[in-house]
Design a protein around this motif. Structure first.
Motif, PDB file in Angstrom:
ATOM      1  N   ALA A  87     -13.284   6.673   0.393  1.00 32.29           N
ATOM      2  CA  ALA A  87     -14.101   5.888  -0.537  1.00 32.29           C
ATOM      3  C   ALA A  87     -15.338   6.666  -0.970  1.00 32.29           C
ATOM      4  O   ALA A  87     -15.740   6.626  -2.138  1.00 32.29           O
ATOM      5  CB  ALA A  87     -14.494   4.555   0.099  1.00 32.29           C
ATOM      6  N   ALA A 112     -14.169  -0.159  -7.226  1.00 35.29           N
ATOM      7  CA  ALA A 112     -13.225  -0.172  -6.099  1.00 35.29           C
ATOM      8  C   ALA A 112     -13.765   0.655  -4.938  1.00 35.29           C
ATOM      9  O   ALA A 112     -13.681   0.248  -3.774  1.00 35.29           O
ATOM     10  CB  ALA A 112     -11.873   0.357  -6.554  1.00 35.29           C
ATOM     11  N   TYR A 157      -8.648  -0.158  -1.424  1.00 33.26           N
ATOM     12  CA  TYR A 157      -9.670  -0.039  -2.469  1.00 33.26           C
ATOM     13  C   TYR A 157      -9.948   1.434  -2.785  1.00 33.26           C
ATOM     14  O   TYR A 157     -10.071   1.828  -3.953  1.00 33.26           O
ATOM     15  CB  TYR A 157     -10.969  -0.704  -2.023  1.00 33.26           C
ATOM     16  N   GLN A 203     -13.915   0.895 -13.221  1.00 34.71           N
ATOM     17  CA  GLN A 203     -12.996   0.278 -12.254  1.00 34.71           C
ATOM     18  C   GLN A 203     -12.929   1.114 -10.980  1.00 34.71           C
ATOM     19  O   GLN A 203     -12.889   0.586  -9.867  1.00 34.71           O
ATOM     20  CB  GLN A 203     -11.590   0.174 -12.869  1.00 34.71           C
ATOM     21  N   ALA A 231      -9.779  -1.934   3.206  1.00 30.26           N
ATOM     22  CA  ALA A 231     -10.732  -0.980   2.628  1.00 30.26           C
ATOM     23  C   ALA A 231     -10.059   0.246   2.036  1.00 30.26           C
ATOM     24  O   ALA A 231     -10.415   0.701   0.938  1.00 30.26           O
ATOM     25  CB  ALA A 231     -11.743  -0.559   3.693  1.00 30.26           C
ATOM     26  N   ARG A 237     -16.617  -1.218  -3.238  1.00 33.49           N
ATOM     27  CA  ARG A 237     -16.122  -2.340  -2.426  1.00 33.49           C
ATOM     28  C   ARG A 237     -15.517  -1.832  -1.120  1.00 33.49           C
ATOM     29  O   ARG A 237     -15.729  -2.428  -0.059  1.00 33.49           O
ATOM     30  CB  ARG A 237     -15.075  -3.139  -3.225  1.00 33.49           C
ATOM     31  N   GLY A 238     -14.803  -0.718  -1.195  1.00 29.41           N
ATOM     32  CA  GLY A 238     -14.252  -0.136   0.026  1.00 29.41           C
ATOM     33  C   GLY A 238     -15.339   0.241   1.011  1.00 29.41           C
ATOM     34  O   GLY A 238     -15.196   0.040   2.225  1.00 29.41           O
ATOM     35  N   ILE A 292      -4.471  -5.752  -1.876  1.00 29.57           N
ATOM     36  CA  ILE A 292      -5.820  -6.280  -1.692  1.00 29.57           C
ATOM     37  C   ILE A 292      -5.836  -7.802  -1.830  1.00 29.57           C
ATOM     38  O   ILE A 292      -6.598  -8.501  -1.136  1.00 29.57           O
ATOM     39  CB  ILE A 292      -6.775  -5.620  -2.708  1.00 29.57           C
ATOM     40  N   MET A 340      -7.085   2.926  -4.728  1.00 25.62           N
ATOM     41  CA  MET A 340      -7.085   2.408  -6.092  1.00 25.62           C
ATOM     42  C   MET A 340      -8.159   3.143  -6.916  1.00 25.62           C
ATOM     43  O   MET A 340      -7.933   3.493  -8.086  1.00 25.62           O
ATOM     44  CB  MET A 340      -7.345   0.906  -6.105  1.00 25.62           C
ATOM     45  N   ALA A 341      -9.314   3.392  -6.300  1.00 28.02           N
ATOM     46  CA  ALA A 341     -10.364   4.158  -6.981  1.00 28.02           C
ATOM     47  C   ALA A 341      -9.868   5.560  -7.324  1.00 28.02           C
ATOM     48  O   ALA A 341     -10.131   6.082  -8.419  1.00 28.02           O
ATOM     49  CB  ALA A 341     -11.601   4.241  -6.089  1.00 28.02           C
ATOM     50  N   TYR A 398       0.833  -1.205   0.000  1.00 32.40           N
ATOM     51  CA  TYR A 398       0.000   0.000   0.000  1.00 32.40           C
ATOM     52  C   TYR A 398       0.870   1.259   0.000  1.00 32.40           C
ATOM     53  O   TYR A 398       0.604   2.223  -0.748  1.00 32.40           O
ATOM     54  CB  TYR A 398      -0.922  -0.016   1.219  1.00 32.40           C
ATOM     55  N   GLN A 408      -3.595  -3.376  -5.942  1.00 34.16           N
ATOM     56  CA  GLN A 408      -4.196  -4.678  -6.246  1.00 34.16           C
ATOM     57  C   GLN A 408      -3.462  -5.808  -5.529  1.00 34.16           C
ATOM     58  O   GLN A 408      -4.097  -6.745  -5.016  1.00 34.16           O
ATOM     59  CB  GLN A 408      -4.189  -4.908  -7.755  1.00 34.16           C
TER      60      GLN A 408
END
Length: 567
Positions: free
Chosen positions: A335, A321, A293, A317, A290, A324-325, A283, A296-297, A257, A280
């Motif tokens: 998020a 992400a 994610y 994408q 979380a 999902r977070g 994760i 990444m978003a 991370y 990725q």
């Protein structure tokens, strides 16, 4: 009990190693009442209690009078005799209580800068550790509602430089400065940290941590928690959540991370792609990570703006992400902000986007990035003053961020405040003449002021350095068209066509050049492609001055209707 050998101040906090007044190392002291700082409410209560006790005692010891004096008169005499003494006690108590509270307020640390940690590993590959540790500490400390923390973008310029603590504090407008060193030797990790009160240049706290790499995550949380204790912050309940919250227990995932964050800050196409790859990997090791994610978003959201990827490749994408977070942690502000960004720029779902932005700011009101993105979104729907206010709020929190400063010029530009746009753009360009967004904001301001020759010169310089710059191609082509230099304008359009053979090109930018040339059918043909591809520029079609040549055509109003902008 500990005592300072210099000022003789006593401390009951056994974790303290240095005096908060003069920085001397504390010694074991006697078991007697401590003189450590009280909370303001305790101090006031103590003064009031002493005043009440004093009043009662003084009244009680006055001698009784005899003779022909009524009980009422005797009572009055007692009060008259006691009044001056009671008044003196109240005044003295109030004076010393006031001085005590003023002193406590002056000593309290209300703002801090965490400087980039120095990498003492002798290995450039460990830079992500030193940068990541300082960035993570900044992130955790910003969760505290009563502490101002200088953001990473403001302190990064001190990386690798020797600077006076007082000077840094003055530039960043903070009370305290934290610095550190990190050394990795195989699986061993040594972290040394010191915190200095910049107002007095006295050491508040210093510590060295000799740990294993496997303990990095726990060590970072420990340092952040210790800082709050040493700064004597009043923390209770959920206010400490950002400090103690565990985003992952997997140390390897956490290191990945940190690598992702390290590369994202560089913003080149290769670095942003690397950041996504590292997130990725993190994760994969911890599917419940979380914030990985959310980050990444954030990376995916940036790709279409440059543009490094097409919106259809990147934005779904980003949305997946972010969602999902939020499934893992519904209270994750990052998020919510990332989801809001996608909802506005790609889905054109303005109501939900605003809801998500507001929720993100409820959870983290000190997030400059969220204020910034929210401000640009407000501007896009035709609420310019509100948008400018939000961008300015972001800059109050992160004043040295060049990207935000450049986009404040954009906010002025879309609000048709062209003089302010030019002034702001010049400030950014003067700081760093090679900064891409700084050149872009200055180019826009030149065009707004019809300074087309200056815009052409600036953009041709950019194209000399980077022939594929879509920012410079559009602005140069637009300026050439406005000057009636059709051949040069068409050359820029042809250059777009060549670039499109190998990478994504925003059709909306070709449309703006055709619009400036007066070739409306070609302009709207390109704009149709932009809508089909959901170009990043399309979501701000309502306010984009580059689209002004198209506004009187009925086709433009129809296109605005597709965006379903709020009334």
């Amino acid at each position: 009990m500990k005592r300072c050998p210099e000022c003789r101040r006593d401390y009951t906090d056994e974790t303290l190693s240095f005096c908060l007044d003069d920085g001397c190392r504390l010694l074991d002291g006697p078991n007697e009442p401590a003189t450590a700082i009280l909370h303001k409410t305790d101090a006031v209560s103590d003064v009031q209690t002493r005043n009440q006790n004093s009043t009662t005692n003084e009244t009680a010891i006055l001698p009784a009078k005899t003779g022909d004096v009524t009980p009422k008169a005797r009572s009055l005499d007692k009060r008259l005799l006691a009044a001056p003494l009671v008044l003196a006690i109240i005044v003295l108590g109030g004076f010393f209580g006031y001085r005590y509270l003023i002193r406590e307020s002056a000593e309290r640390i209300n703002s801090i800068a965490v400087l980039p940690f120095e990498n003492r590993s002798g290995n450039a590959d460990a830079e992500y550790l030193s940068d990541g540790l300082s960035d993570s500490l900044i992130y955790r400390l910003t969760q505290l509602p009563n502490l101002k923390v200088s953001p990473t973008s403001s302190v990064i310029r001190y990386k690798g430089k020797q600077a006076d603590v007082a000077e840094i504090a003055r530039e960043l407008e903070v009370d305290a400065v934290m610095s550190g060193k990190l050394a990795q030797r195989g699986g061993d990790l040594t972290i040394s940290v010191e915190l200095i009160d910049a107002r007095t240049k006295k050491l508040i706290w210093a510590e060295q941590y000799d740990r294993k790499m496997a303990d990095l995550l726990a060590t970072q949380r420990e340092i952040a928690t210790t800082i709050t204790q040493k700064l004597q912050l009043k923390l209770a309940g959920s206010e400490t959540g950002g400090i103690t919250k565990k985003y992952t227990d997997n140390n390897e995932a956490y290191q990945l991370y940190l690598k992702g964050r390290f590369h994202f800050t560089r913003r080149t196409k290769d670095d942003v792609l690397k950041s996504i790859d590292y997130f990725q990997q993190a994760i994969k090791l911890d599917p419940n990570f979380a914030i990985a994610y959310a980050r990444m978003a954030e990376s995916y959201n940036q790709m279409p703006a440059y543009p490094y990827l097409s919106p259809k490749e990147a934005s779904p994408q980003a949305k997946a992400a972010a969602e999902r977070g939020l499934e893992i942690d519904p209270t994750l502000a990052e998020a919510h902000a990332a989801l809001a960004n996608t909802l506005a720029a790609y889905d054109w779902n303005w109501a939900e986007a605003e809801t998500e932005f507001k929720r993100a700011l409820e959870l983290d009101p000190n997030s400059s990035a969220t204020h910034f993105r929210y401000g640009l979104s407000l501007g896009a729907v035709g609420r310019p003053e509100e948008g400018i206010t939000e961008v300015k709020r972001a800059l109050e929190l992160e004043p040295l961020d060049l990207s935000m400063n450049a986009n404040l010029a954009w906010a002025y530009f879309t609000a048709r405040q062209y003089d302010r746009a030019l002034d702001q753009a010049k400030k950014v360009h003067d700081i760093d003449q090679n900064f891409v967004l700084g050149r872009w904001s200055l180019s826009q301001a030149y065009i707004a002021r019809e300074m087309y020759a200056e815009a052409i010169e600036l953009n041709e310089q950019s194209l000399h350095a980077n022939p594929a710059s879509q920012f410079a191609l559009r602005d140069a082509g637009y300026a050439y068209a406005k000057l009636g230099r059709r051949q040069e304008a068409n050359e820029k359009i042809n250059r777009f066509r060549e670039i499109a053979k190998t990478q994504y090109v925003m059709s909306s930018r070709i449309a703006s050049i055709y619009g400036a040339l007066g070739e409306m059918d070609k302009a709207f043909a390109e704009l149709e492609k932009a809508f089909e591809n959901r170009d990043w520029d399309v979501h701000r079609l309502k306010v984009d001055p580059f689209m002004d040549p198209l506004r009187d055509d009925p086709r433009f109003a129809e296109m605005l209707g597709r965006l379903k902008l709020p009334e």
